[in-house]
Write a protein that holds these residues in place. Structure first.
Motif, PDB file in Angstrom:
ATOM      1  N   ARG A 348       0.833  -1.196   0.000  1.00 27.14           N
ATOM      2  CA  ARG A 348       0.000   0.000   0.000  1.00 27.14           C
ATOM      3  C   ARG A 348       0.875   1.256   0.000  1.00 27.14           C
ATOM      4  O   ARG A 348       0.591   2.216  -0.742  1.00 27.14           O
ATOM      5  N   GLU A 349       1.937   1.263   0.768  1.00 28.51           N
ATOM      6  CA  GLU A 349       2.809   2.432   0.827  1.00 28.51           C
ATOM      7  C   GLU A 349       3.484   2.680  -0.524  1.00 28.51           C
ATOM      8  O   GLU A 349       3.580   3.825  -0.989  1.00 28.51           O
ATOM      9  N   TRP A 351       2.420   1.726  -3.459  1.00 31.79           N
ATOM     10  CA  TRP A 351       1.390   2.132  -4.424  1.00 31.79           C
ATOM     11  C   TRP A 351       1.088   3.630  -4.293  1.00 31.79           C
ATOM     12  O   TRP A 351       0.997   4.348  -5.298  1.00 31.79           O
ATOM     13  N   LYS A 352       0.930   4.092  -3.078  1.00 31.43           N
ATOM     14  CA  LYS A 352       0.659   5.518  -2.867  1.00 31.43           C
ATOM     15  C   LYS A 352       1.804   6.380  -3.406  1.00 31.43           C
ATOM     16  O   LYS A 352       1.573   7.483  -3.925  1.00 31.43           O
ATOM     17  N   GLY A 359      -3.110  13.000  -7.345  1.00 29.83           N
ATOM     18  CA  GLY A 359      -3.556  11.655  -7.691  1.00 29.83           C
ATOM     19  C   GLY A 359      -3.128  11.198  -9.066  1.00 29.83           C
ATOM     20  O   GLY A 359      -3.609  10.164  -9.551  1.00 29.83           O
ATOM     21  N   VAL A 381      -4.250  -3.407  -1.967  1.00 30.17           N
ATOM     22  CA  VAL A 381      -4.042  -2.504  -3.100  1.00 30.17           C
ATOM     23  C   VAL A 381      -4.957  -2.862  -4.263  1.00 30.17           C
ATOM     24  O   VAL A 381      -5.303  -2.014  -5.088  1.00 30.17           O
ATOM     25  N   GLU A 384      -8.188  -0.976  -5.793  1.00 29.89           N
ATOM     26  CA  GLU A 384      -7.952   0.260  -6.536  1.00 29.89           C
ATOM     27  C   GLU A 384      -7.139   0.000  -7.801  1.00 29.89           C
ATOM     28  O   GLU A 384      -7.485   0.464  -8.890  1.00 29.89           O
ATOM     29  N   GLN A 399      -7.168  12.196  -9.218  1.00 32.57           N
ATOM     30  CA  GLN A 399      -8.124  11.701  -8.225  1.00 32.57           C
ATOM     31  C   GLN A 399      -9.518  12.255  -8.499  1.00 32.57           C
ATOM     32  O   GLN A 399     -10.518  11.533  -8.407  1.00 32.57           O
TER      33      GLN A 399
END
Length: 742
Positions: A348-349, A351-352, A359, A381, A384, A399
């Motif tokens: 997740r980190e 990916w962000k 975004g 993840v 999304e 985003q």
């Protein structure tokens, strides 16, 4: 029309001219009736004639004098219509009815109606619909060689058969005693046995003798007879030839017959193919996926022509292999290229970190696809990231853009759903729509029930008329059903096809939002639709590509598969149809799909995954498996045992090897052909089976991966060239259903 005659049937027993009718106003007892049994007088569906097959006892007649009749619906009037329908819908386990009807005509040339006493029937040939034939059928052979039309059971239209199938499904016993799926012909044979002696032929498994005499039993069902297993050393082309004459020789001992008769007895495929069609693994796969039955049926119908064509198939000299080997280098798959590596999954980190404050991606699309291709995605993840991979979100969106897109898509999904949800009249009266809904619900209730999300039936079923009303359901099964019904409305040309529930369930399980999952599924289906085309052209082209790929990359394995009659590659059909959904464990399927969705190396990397599995198991296949059913059984039993990471590593290495091979051929083709310095060092010439050299007449064989042109350069097949492309192949089914059916 074909027929068989009994050797012991004398001329004195022959049926007189069959252009007569029964006495007016006479009545007989209707013992059995089955609706929607058709005569197909021409190849066009619009000329099909619906009717009833029936057993009618004339006044004072014994069991042997009962009439086997076929009555077109157009001949029935008044009380007879109600009587036939009443007997047709009467449950088998209920007390028999005493219903009387007008005696059917003995024969009617204009309407094809007929009525034949059981004593004058020699045999009945059955062909069930369970392996790809659109309708089950029966052919009646009379003792006096009377011509009787073949009868086709349109089970999907017969209310009595549909009712019986539903009852069997509720009891989870959909099969007839012989192991095939229940169809209308099974019920007909059940009633026929009540009134006459029926003996199954030993030599021809679908032939049933009626009131056979000793000579008949000796010829067609001798004591201790058995079906011998075909030797693996017999070639398929020889089987195609010899099988026909073996049956004809048996017929010659007992009866006069015509060539037309023999063809009906033998059927459309040789015993080797018929034996293959009855392999339990084949039947199971056919039961799971309609399209699998279509593919194998088409293969069986063309096998004879392929066997003859193989006589003149080009056999290349070793010069091509030697040159490619010298240019590409000896290769062991496990000694992998330095570009082949598996990495940790995208967290997740991480990916962000791929996105900026608005975004938008701050790395290239190629970089992010490479990362997913080699590592996959962490579970938190996927909900999304999959929306990017499946095309719902553009890679260059912000985003805010994605919020607008999602709001629009939600509205559109619920609008599509309301079109059928609010149409109560259609739900009650549209038979086609109801049939599709029932098919969808049946498939949903057997899809991934071992996954906790879909396990359990803790919710009362909302539809009291559903086959699952007494079992119950759960909210997630209902969501799957609603999404598939909505897709059936959204894609009106293709509609719903078996296998789609397998593709939707992982997407929904990851996203768990019906509107979002629906559009992700639509994106997935844009590339998968070719797997479900009604003419099977999409699957055929993929299997052809795999055929070429194995010929080029694994020639020894391909030679062995030819000997095992397995180059139809039916053993990988299910793998390609639903992208290895049944072959890998659940979590591994999620990992595999997100890797395939990247199209990082090629949009058809799925074929290299199949090749990797074959490469992994080729030694076992070549050393121990000699027949089609053995190869199929072995490949099916790999289910849930395949390591996804090792398979992806092997598949990537195979792709690079394939890429180097194609590049080497292209480079060699560009070299000048003259003065010994360039081109192929010796002429690349084919040889045919007779030993003469030169090119065969007509266009080149499209099943060959490499072919020479007139200058001696090597031409790579189109299906192999496509494997180097990253463009997604999108094929739509443009054939209207009514045109396809006809």
């Amino acid at each position: 029309m074909s027929y068989l005659t009994s050797p012991s049937a004398s001329r004195s027993r022959s049926l007189a001219a069959i252009d007569t009718v029964a006495p007016a106003h006479s009545k007989g007892q209707l013992l059995f009736a089955k609706s929607k049994v058709y005569v197909h007088p021409t190849p066009s569906a619009k000329d099909n004639i619906p009717g009833f097959i029936a057993l009618v006892r004339p006044p004072g007649a014994s069991d042997r004098e009962i009439l086997l009749a076929w009555m077109p619906e157009s001949l029935l009037r008044g009380e007879d219509v109600r009587a036939y329908s009443k007997v047709d819908l009467h449950p088998d386990d209920a007390p028999a009815l005493e219903v009387f009807v007008s005696l059917p005509p003995i024969s009617s040339i204009s309407t094809f109606a007929f009525a034949i006493p059981l004593t004058r029937i020699y045999s009945v040939m059955l062909r069930p619909p369970s392996l790809g034939w659109w309708w089950g059928s029966i052919i009646i052979h009379t003792r006096n060689e009377a011509v009787v039309p073949a009868l086709f059971f349109h089970d999907s239209e017969s209310q009595s058969t549909i009712m019986q199938q539903k009852q069997r499904n509720k009891k989870f016993t959909p099969f007839a005693p012989d192991g095939d799926l229940f169809w209308g012909g099974d019920q007909f044979m059940k009633y026929l046995r009540r009134y006459t002696t029926v003996e199954k032929s030993t030599f021809e498994q679908r032939l049933y003798l009626i009131n056979p005499e000793p000579d008949d039993l000796l010829s067609f069902s001798p004591p201790n007879a058995r079906i011998e297993k075909i030797s693996d050393r017999e070639s398929l082309s020889r089987l195609v030839k010899d099988a026909r004459w073996n049956v004809l020789e048996r017929l010659a001992r007992v009866t006069r017959f015509s060539r037309r008769t023999a063809q009906e007895v033998i059927g459309n495929s040789p015993p080797a193919v018929r034996a293959m069609l009855n392999v339990p693994e084949v039947r199971q796969l056919g039961d799971d996926f309609d399209s699998a039955r279509v593919y194998l049926a088409k293969w069986a119908m063309t096998i004879s022509e392929e066997a003859e064509r193989s006589k003149s198939k080009v056999v290349w000299t070793d010069v091509v292999g030697d040159h490619i080997g010298s240019m590409v280098g000896d290769f062991e798959v496990l000694n992998v290229d330095d570009r082949v590596e598996r990495r940790n999954e995208v967290s997740r980190e991480e990916w962000k970190a791929f996105f900026d404050h608005s975004g938008r991606l701050c790395i290239t699309v190629s970089e992010i696809k490479e990362r997913i291709f080699h590592g996959g995605l962490a579970p938190d993840v996927r909900s999304e990231a999959w929306l990017f991979l499946l095309g719902l979100y553009p890679w260059d969106s912000s985003q805010l853009d994605r919020q607008v897109i999602m709001a629009s898509k939600r509205d559109e999904y619920y609008r599509l759903k309301r079109q059928w949800w609010d149409d109560i009249e259609r739900q009650k009266t549209d038979a086609v729509w109801k049939d599709q809904r029932n098919r969808i619900e049946k498939d949903v209730h057997r899809t991934d029930r071992n996954i906790p999300l879909f396990a359990g039936e803790d919710t009362p079923h909302p539809d009291p008329d559903s086959p699952f009303a007494n079992i119950g359901t759960n909210v997630h099964l209902e969501q799957l059903k609603d999404m598939l019904i909505t897709y059936n409305e959204y894609n009106k040309t293709l509609g719903y096809v078996q296998g789609m529930s397998d593709l939707l369930s992982p997407i929904y399980a990851v996203i768990q939002d019906d509107a979002v999952a629906f559009w992700a599924f639509v994106g997935f289906m844009s590339r998968m639709e070719r797997n479900f085309l009604r003419d099977q052209s999409g699957m055929h082209r993929q299997l052809l590509a795999l055929d070429n790929l194995v010929q080029l990359m694994e020639p020894k394995l391909y030679t062995h598969l030819e000997k095992a009659d397995s180059t139809n590659f039916f053993f990988v059909f299910r793998m390609l149809l639903v992208w290895f959904k049944r072959e890998f464990k659940w979590d591994d399927v999620l990992r595999l799909w997100e890797v395939l969705w990247t199209d990082y190396l090629t949009s058809q990397f799925v074929l290299f995954v199949a090749l990797a599995i074959l490469d992994k198991h080729k030694d076992v296949i070549m050393e121990h498996l000699e027949h089609f059913d053995e190869v199929l059984k072995y490949m099916n039993e790999l289910s849930k045992t395949i390591d996804v990471e090792e398979t992806l590593t092997r598949a990537e290495a195979l792709f690079y090897r394939f890429q180097r091979t194609i590049d080497a051929i292209d480079r060699k083709n560009k070299e000048p052909l003259s003065s010994g310095g360039g081109g192929w060092s010796s002429p690349i010439v084919p040889s045919n089976s007779s030993g003469s050299s030169g090119f065969p007449d007509g266009p080149p064989d499209k099943s060959l991966p490499l072919k020479p042109d007139v200058t001696g350069r090597i031409v790579i097949s189109d299906v192999l060239r496509e494997l180097l492309s990253k463009d997604i192949i999108v094929v739509k089914d443009t054939i209207p259903m009514e045109e396809y059916e006809s």
